[in-house]
Design a protein around this motif. Structure first.
Motif, short mmCIF file in Angstrom:
data_model
loop_
_atom_site.label_atom_id
_atom_site.label_comp_id
_atom_site.label_asym_id
_atom_site.label_seq_id
_atom_site.Cartn_x
_atom_site.Cartn_y
_atom_site.Cartn_z
N GLN A 79 -6.27 37.80 -14.38
CA GLN A 79 -6.54 38.78 -13.32
C GLN A 79 -5.26 39.53 -12.93
O GLN A 79 -5.28 40.75 -12.72
N LYS A 80 -4.14 38.81 -12.85
CA LYS A 80 -2.86 39.46 -12.53
C LYS A 80 -2.52 40.52 -13.58
O LYS A 80 -2.05 41.61 -13.25
N GLN A 81 -2.76 40.18 -14.86
CA GLN A 81 -2.40 41.13 -15.91
C GLN A 81 -3.29 42.38 -15.85
O GLN A 81 -2.84 43.48 -16.12
N ARG A 82 -4.55 42.20 -15.45
CA ARG A 82 -5.44 43.36 -15.31
C ARG A 82 -5.01 44.24 -14.13
O ARG A 82 -5.12 45.46 -14.19
N VAL A 83 -4.51 43.61 -13.06
CA VAL A 83 -3.96 44.38 -11.94
C VAL A 83 -2.75 45.19 -12.41
O VAL A 83 -2.60 46.38 -12.07
N ALA A 84 -1.88 44.55 -13.20
CA ALA A 84 -0.69 45.24 -13.72
C ALA A 84 -1.09 46.44 -14.58
O ALA A 84 -0.46 47.50 -14.51
N LEU A 85 -2.13 46.27 -15.40
CA LEU A 85 -2.61 47.37 -16.22
C LEU A 85 -3.20 48.49 -15.37
O LEU A 85 -2.96 49.67 -15.62
N ALA A 86 -3.97 48.12 -14.35
CA ALA A 86 -4.54 49.13 -13.46
C ALA A 86 -3.44 49.92 -12.76
O ALA A 86 -3.52 51.15 -12.63
N ARG A 87 -2.40 49.21 -12.31
CA ARG A 87 -1.28 49.90 -11.64
C ARG A 87 -0.57 50.86 -12.60
O ARG A 87 -0.21 51.98 -12.23
N ALA A 88 -0.39 50.42 -13.86
CA ALA A 88 0.27 51.29 -14.85
C ALA A 88 -0.57 52.53 -15.15
O ALA A 88 -0.02 53.58 -15.49
N LEU A 89 -1.89 52.40 -15.04
CA LEU A 89 -2.80 53.52 -15.33
C LEU A 89 -3.02 54.43 -14.13
O LEU A 89 -3.61 55.51 -14.26
N ALA A 90 -2.55 54.01 -12.95
CA ALA A 90 -2.86 54.72 -11.72
C ALA A 90 -2.44 56.19 -11.75
O ALA A 90 -3.16 57.08 -11.31
N SER A 91 -1.26 56.45 -12.27
CA SER A 91 -0.73 57.83 -12.28
C SER A 91 -1.15 58.61 -13.53
O SER A 91 -0.55 59.63 -13.84
N GLU A 92 -2.18 58.09 -14.23
CA GLU A 92 -2.72 58.75 -15.44
C GLU A 92 -1.62 59.09 -16.46
O GLU A 92 -1.39 60.25 -16.78
N PRO A 93 -0.94 58.06 -16.96
CA PRO A 93 0.17 58.30 -17.89
C PRO A 93 -0.32 58.87 -19.21
O PRO A 93 -1.45 58.61 -19.64
N LYS A 94 0.55 59.62 -19.86
CA LYS A 94 0.26 60.11 -21.21
C LYS A 94 0.45 58.99 -22.23
O LYS A 94 -0.19 58.99 -23.28
N VAL A 95 1.37 58.06 -21.92
CA VAL A 95 1.69 56.96 -22.83
C VAL A 95 1.73 55.67 -22.04
O VAL A 95 2.29 55.61 -20.93
N LEU A 96 1.13 54.61 -22.60
CA LEU A 96 1.15 53.28 -21.99
C LEU A 96 1.93 52.35 -22.90
O LEU A 96 1.64 52.24 -24.09
N LEU A 97 2.94 51.66 -22.33
CA LEU A 97 3.76 50.73 -23.08
C LEU A 97 3.52 49.31 -22.57
O LEU A 97 3.59 49.05 -21.37
N LEU A 98 3.23 48.39 -23.49
CA LEU A 98 2.91 47.01 -23.14
C LEU A 98 3.90 46.08 -23.84
O LEU A 98 3.97 46.05 -25.06
#
Length: 341
Positions: free
Chosen positions: A137-156
Motif C-alpha cells: 500500500q505504501k508503494q502504491r501511495v508513492a506511485l500515486a504521488r509521483a503521478l500527481a503532477s502528470e509527469p511526462k516520464v516516470l522513473l522507478l
C-alpha cells in the motif's frame, strides 16, 4: 521519441560506472534497466533524472537537450525503493503535496487526489498515515504521488525491492495493468529478471557499466547477444567443445582446442533407450515440486548436467533417482567473443 540516451559515460574516482551507453525510449514504453549489482543501473537512472551529471554524452527529452532544462521543469516523477513518504501526512496529504508545491487550487487538488487514489485502488485509505499501511500500500501511495503532477516520464528505482515475494508478484501485475491505462513513459531499475520480463516492453541489460543487449523480454532470453547475457538470464550448462567429423565433442574441462558452448536445461532431449547419438547419464537429483521438473544427471565422462522436463514428460518416463538415461542437446549456442584461438 521520449528519451534519447547518447554515448553516456560516468566516472567515479577514475572508474567508469557507465561506458558509452546509448539507446532510445519511445513514448509510452515501459523499459527496465536490468543487471547485477554494480552494473550502473541506478547511476544511469539518476543521470536521466538530472540528479547526476554524465562525464560524457547527453540526454535528450522529447528532442530537447536535457542540460538546457532545469530539473524542476523536466516533469519527471521518481519513485524510490523505500517509499520516502511523509510520516506526518495522511495518504491523501502525501498525494496532494506535489500539487500544493505547484500552487494548484484546492478544488482541483482534491479532484486530482481522488482520481489518483481510485487509480491505485486506495480511496478507502485516504485518511490513514503511512505507519498504518502495508508495504504494498505504501508503494502504491508513492506511485500515486509521483503521478500527481502528470509527469511526462516516470522513473522507478527498485520499486518493489523492499517487499516480500508474494506482494511483489501482486504489485507487478498491478503495475502492468496501471501502465496500460496511463501509458506514461516509464523507466524502471531492477535486478529481478522475472519482474523485468513480466512488466516491460523492452529490457536493457547492463554489465559493468556497458550495455550488453536491448530488446523485448522474449528476444533477449531466447536470442542472447553474448555469453554474459545467456549466463545472466537463467540457468545454463557450460561445456567446452570441439567439432570432430561433424559431431560436437563436449567436455566440462577447458582446453586450447575447445570453445565454450552453452545449453539451457530445457534444450535437452531425454530418453530411456540407448542410442549412439545420445550421452549416457545417471539421475542424481530430482525436484518435481513444480510444473517444470529439474534433474541433475551425471554423465559417464563425469559431468553434472542440469536437465528440465515438463511434469507430463517426467511422469510418462517414470524417471527415478539412480536411473540410467540418455540425453542429447536439441540446441547449442556459441558466441564469437568466446572463441579460443
Amino acid at each position: 521519441m521520449s528519451i534519447k540516451i547518447q554515448n553516456i559515460s560516468k566516472k567515479f574516482n577514475g572508474h567508469f560506472a557507465l561506458a558509452n551507453v546509448s539507446f532510445d525510449v519511445h513514448e509510452g514504453e515501459l523499459i527496465s534497466l536490468l543487471g547485477p549489482s554494480g552494473s550502473g543501473k541506478t547511476t544511469l537512472l539518476r543521470i536521466i533524472a538530472g540528479l547526476e551529471t554524465p562525464t560524457e554524452g547527453e540526454i535528450l527529452y522529447f528532442n530537447e537537450l536535457a542540460t538546457s532544462i532545469p530539473i524542476q521543469e523536466r516533469n519527471i516523477g521518481f519513485v524510490f525503493q523505500h517509499y520516502a513518504l511523509f510520516k506526518h501526512m495522511t495518504v491523501e496529504g502525501n498525494v496532494e503535496f506535489p500539487l500544493k508545491i505547484r500552487n494548484l487550487n484546492k478544488k482541483d487538488r482534491k479532484k486530482r487526489v481522488t482520481e489518483l487514489l481510485q487509480l491505485v485502488q486506495l480511496e478507502n485509505l485516504a485518511k490513514r498515515y503511512p505507519h498504518q499501511l502495508s508495504g504494498g500500500q505504501k508503494q502504491r501511495v508513492a506511485l500515486a504521488r509521483a503521478l500527481a503532477s502528470e509527469p511526462k516520464v516516470l522513473l522507478l528505482d527498485e520499486p518493489f525491492g523492499a517487499l516480500d515475494a508474494n506482494v511483489r508478484k501482486e504489485l507487478r501485475r498491478w503495475l502492468r495493468n496501471l501502465h496500460k491505462e496511463i501509458k506514461v513513459t516509464t523507466i524502471m531499475v531492477t535486478h529481478d529478471q522475472e519482474e523485468a520480463f513480466e512488466v516491460s516492453d523492452k529490457v536493457v541489460i547492463l554489465n559493468k557499466g556497458k550495455l550488453e543487449q536491448i530488446g523485448k523480454p522474449d528476444e533477449v532470453f531466447h536470442n542472447p547477444a553474448n555469453s554474459f547475457v545467456i549466463k545472466f538470464l537463467g540457468n545454463v550448462n557450460i561445456f567446452h567443445g570441439r567439432l570432430e567429423q561433424g559431431k560436437w565433442i563436449l567436455s566440462k574441462n577447458e582446453t586450447t582446442s575447445a570453445q565454450p558452448i552453452y545449453i539451457r536445461p530445457y534444450e535437452w532431449d531425454i530418453s530411456l533407450e540407448k542410442n549412439e547419438n545420445y550421452i549416457q547419464a545417471k539421475v542424481l537429483y530430482i525436484n518435481a515440486a513444480s510444473s517444470i521438473v529439474k534433474l541433475d544427471v551425471h554423465t559417464i565422462d563425469n559431468q553434472v548436467v542440469q536437465v528440465d522436463l515438463t511434469y507430463e514428460q517426467y511422469k510418462m518416463l517414470n524417471i527415478q533417482k539412480e536411473m540410467n538415461v540418455y540425453i542429447k542437446p536439441k540446441d547449442i549456442r556459441i558466441f564469437e567473443e568466446d572463441f579460443v584461438i
